[in-house]
Motif scaffolding. Sequence first.
Motif, PDB file in Angstrom:
ATOM      1  N   LEU A 224      -0.203 -13.843   6.803  1.00 19.41           N
ATOM      2  CA  LEU A 224      -1.056 -12.719   6.404  1.00 19.41           C
ATOM      3  C   LEU A 224      -1.589 -12.852   4.972  1.00 19.41           C
ATOM      4  O   LEU A 224      -1.398 -11.957   4.136  1.00 19.41           O
ATOM      5  N   PRO A 225      -2.280 -13.932   4.663  1.00 19.21           N
ATOM      6  CA  PRO A 225      -2.711 -14.164   3.277  1.00 19.21           C
ATOM      7  C   PRO A 225      -3.678 -13.128   2.738  1.00 19.21           C
ATOM      8  O   PRO A 225      -3.772 -12.950   1.519  1.00 19.21           O
ATOM      9  N   SER A 226      -4.390 -12.408   3.599  1.00 19.66           N
ATOM     10  CA  SER A 226      -5.359 -11.416   3.124  1.00 19.66           C
ATOM     11  C   SER A 226      -4.729 -10.041   2.899  1.00 19.66           C
ATOM     12  O   SER A 226      -5.424  -9.102   2.509  1.00 19.66           O
ATOM     13  N   TYR A 227      -3.434  -9.920   3.144  1.00 22.16           N
ATOM     14  CA  TYR A 227      -2.760  -8.636   2.997  1.00 22.16           C
ATOM     15  C   TYR A 227      -1.994  -8.587   1.672  1.00 22.16           C
ATOM     16  O   TYR A 227      -1.777  -9.596   1.013  1.00 22.16           O
ATOM     17  N   THR A 228      -1.551  -7.395   1.297  1.00 20.82           N
ATOM     18  CA  THR A 228      -0.860  -7.207   0.029  1.00 20.82           C
ATOM     19  C   THR A 228       0.554  -7.802   0.084  1.00 20.82           C
ATOM     20  O   THR A 228       1.154  -7.896   1.155  1.00 20.82           O
ATOM     21  N   PRO A 229       1.092  -8.174  -1.067  1.00 17.92           N
ATOM     22  CA  PRO A 229       2.464  -8.695  -1.093  1.00 17.92           C
ATOM     23  C   PRO A 229       3.488  -7.721  -0.505  1.00 17.92           C
ATOM     24  O   PRO A 229       4.442  -8.151   0.159  1.00 17.92           O
ATOM     25  N   LYS A 230       3.301  -6.424  -0.735  1.00 19.20           N
ATOM     26  CA  LYS A 230       4.259  -5.460  -0.199  1.00 19.20           C
ATOM     27  C   LYS A 230       4.241  -5.443   1.322  1.00 19.20           C
ATOM     28  O   LYS A 230       5.300  -5.409   1.956  1.00 19.20           O
ATOM     29  N   GLY A 383       0.867  -0.756   7.791  1.00 18.91           N
ATOM     30  CA  GLY A 383      -0.499  -0.375   7.485  1.00 18.91           C
ATOM     31  C   GLY A 383      -0.894  -0.723   6.068  1.00 18.91           C
ATOM     32  O   GLY A 383      -0.041  -0.925   5.187  1.00 18.91           O
ATOM     33  N   GLN A 384      -2.230  -0.800   5.868  1.00 18.85           N
ATOM     34  CA  GLN A 384      -2.764  -1.113   4.545  1.00 18.85           C
ATOM     35  C   GLN A 384      -4.140  -0.487   4.404  1.00 18.85           C
ATOM     36  O   GLN A 384      -4.954  -0.548   5.327  1.00 18.85           O
ATOM     37  N   LYS A 385      -4.394   0.136   3.247  1.00 13.19           N
ATOM     38  CA  LYS A 385      -5.715   0.691   2.934  1.00 13.19           C
ATOM     39  C   LYS A 385      -5.875   0.714   1.422  1.00 13.19           C
ATOM     40  O   LYS A 385      -5.027   1.262   0.711  1.00 13.19           O
ATOM     41  N   LYS A 386      -6.943   0.093   0.938  1.00 16.36           N
ATOM     42  CA  LYS A 386      -7.275   0.069  -0.488  1.00 16.36           C
ATOM     43  C   LYS A 386      -6.099  -0.421  -1.341  1.00 16.36           C
ATOM     44  O   LYS A 386      -5.796   0.126  -2.402  1.00 16.36           O
ATOM     45  N   GLY A 387      -5.419  -1.458  -0.838  1.00 19.22           N
ATOM     46  CA  GLY A 387      -4.324  -2.067  -1.585  1.00 19.22           C
ATOM     47  C   GLY A 387      -3.002  -1.359  -1.442  1.00 19.22           C
ATOM     48  O   GLY A 387      -1.984  -1.844  -1.965  1.00 19.22           O
TER      49      GLY A 387
END
Length: 394
Positions: A224-230, A383-387
Amino acid sequence: FFLMIRRPPRSTQSRSSAASDVYKRQTQSTWGKRIVLAGGGHMNCLVMEEFRRRGVERFHDIILISETVESFYSGMLPGCVAGQYTQRDITVDLEWFAKRCNISQAIFCPIERFDADGKCVILTDGRHITYDVLSINLGSTSRDKFTVPGVLEHAICTRPIWKLLEEVQKRENKLLEQKKKPRVVLVGGGAAGVELAFALQTRWTKLFNATPSITLIASGNELLPSYTPKLRANVYSVLERRSINVETGCQAIAVKHNGLVYRQGKNKPRLMKANVVVWATGAEGHSIVRDSGLRVDELGFFYVNDFLQIPANPEIFGGGDCIQIESQPAGFPPKAGVYAVREAPIVTENILAAAEGRQPPRRFTPQTEFLSLLNSCDGSAFGQKKGFAFSGSI
């Protein structure tokens, strides 16, 4: 998307493809233009719905061409594989929908190529469907499946998505007949690979009464390289808890009948044994677009301008996974259904303008952020939105 489209009760019999006309309206416009919608994806479905609302069929002939009678919603597919949804829950019946939207004709047959000079769509059964305005919404296919040896013969490909459920069912039936437990290798470290790892584990743990061996193979240094580290950390934690193995920095070399040949780093190629290999490597354009002579990028997506129009062929529009907008960086916007949904009203206005001989009035500006959910197929999601990353029950 599905909140916008209501469907009546219908048979649960699978009707994933057909090679004949299912629906043809008795009365058609004899003086307007012919608008052809190639592909029954999110965008073209919503274009049809907007045509119905405006009564466009009174002025123009509208033809839908689709390889399949059902259109799948990709966001719910992992949940369907896991058994959380039925196939009917995640599909639109295009035969019914065409009737509902007063479409002149719905043709269910694969497309062989587009003849842009002759303004014609050529079908695999030999028919030539002429058009005045064309909207292409064909989706995409799995990347590198035609270039890596053995993928087509031995792997289950995630694209086109309407084939995935059928292939999973075939493979599990074969394993049940052979009285073997699944040993799975998933090639691809993006959202599709991760969600399908969770989905197949949920599905096959129930079916085989044992937890299947599953390994995720990623070409990059992390999933998942495009997702945040968390979010990545949350996903890795659940993968570890559920004993799903992860191998990074791997190059898939070939798929064999007994597993995947791959190279990790600078090591020599080796075989990872498996009786199920799933090819979830991301998207590339369908060969029929490249074979049609349309200008495409290195992954086979055809170029459109900000009006979602091919500049050299202004009567052709496109949207969804099959396009690359010239003014945007390579790979943006991502291949996500939210963009196809947002493109639909733009394409509707511009198609009607082209049919009336006017310049297209509306430009498409893709949003830079959208809500992304990853289904862990156990009643929870990431989930992810705006970092901002989060996880919890659904």
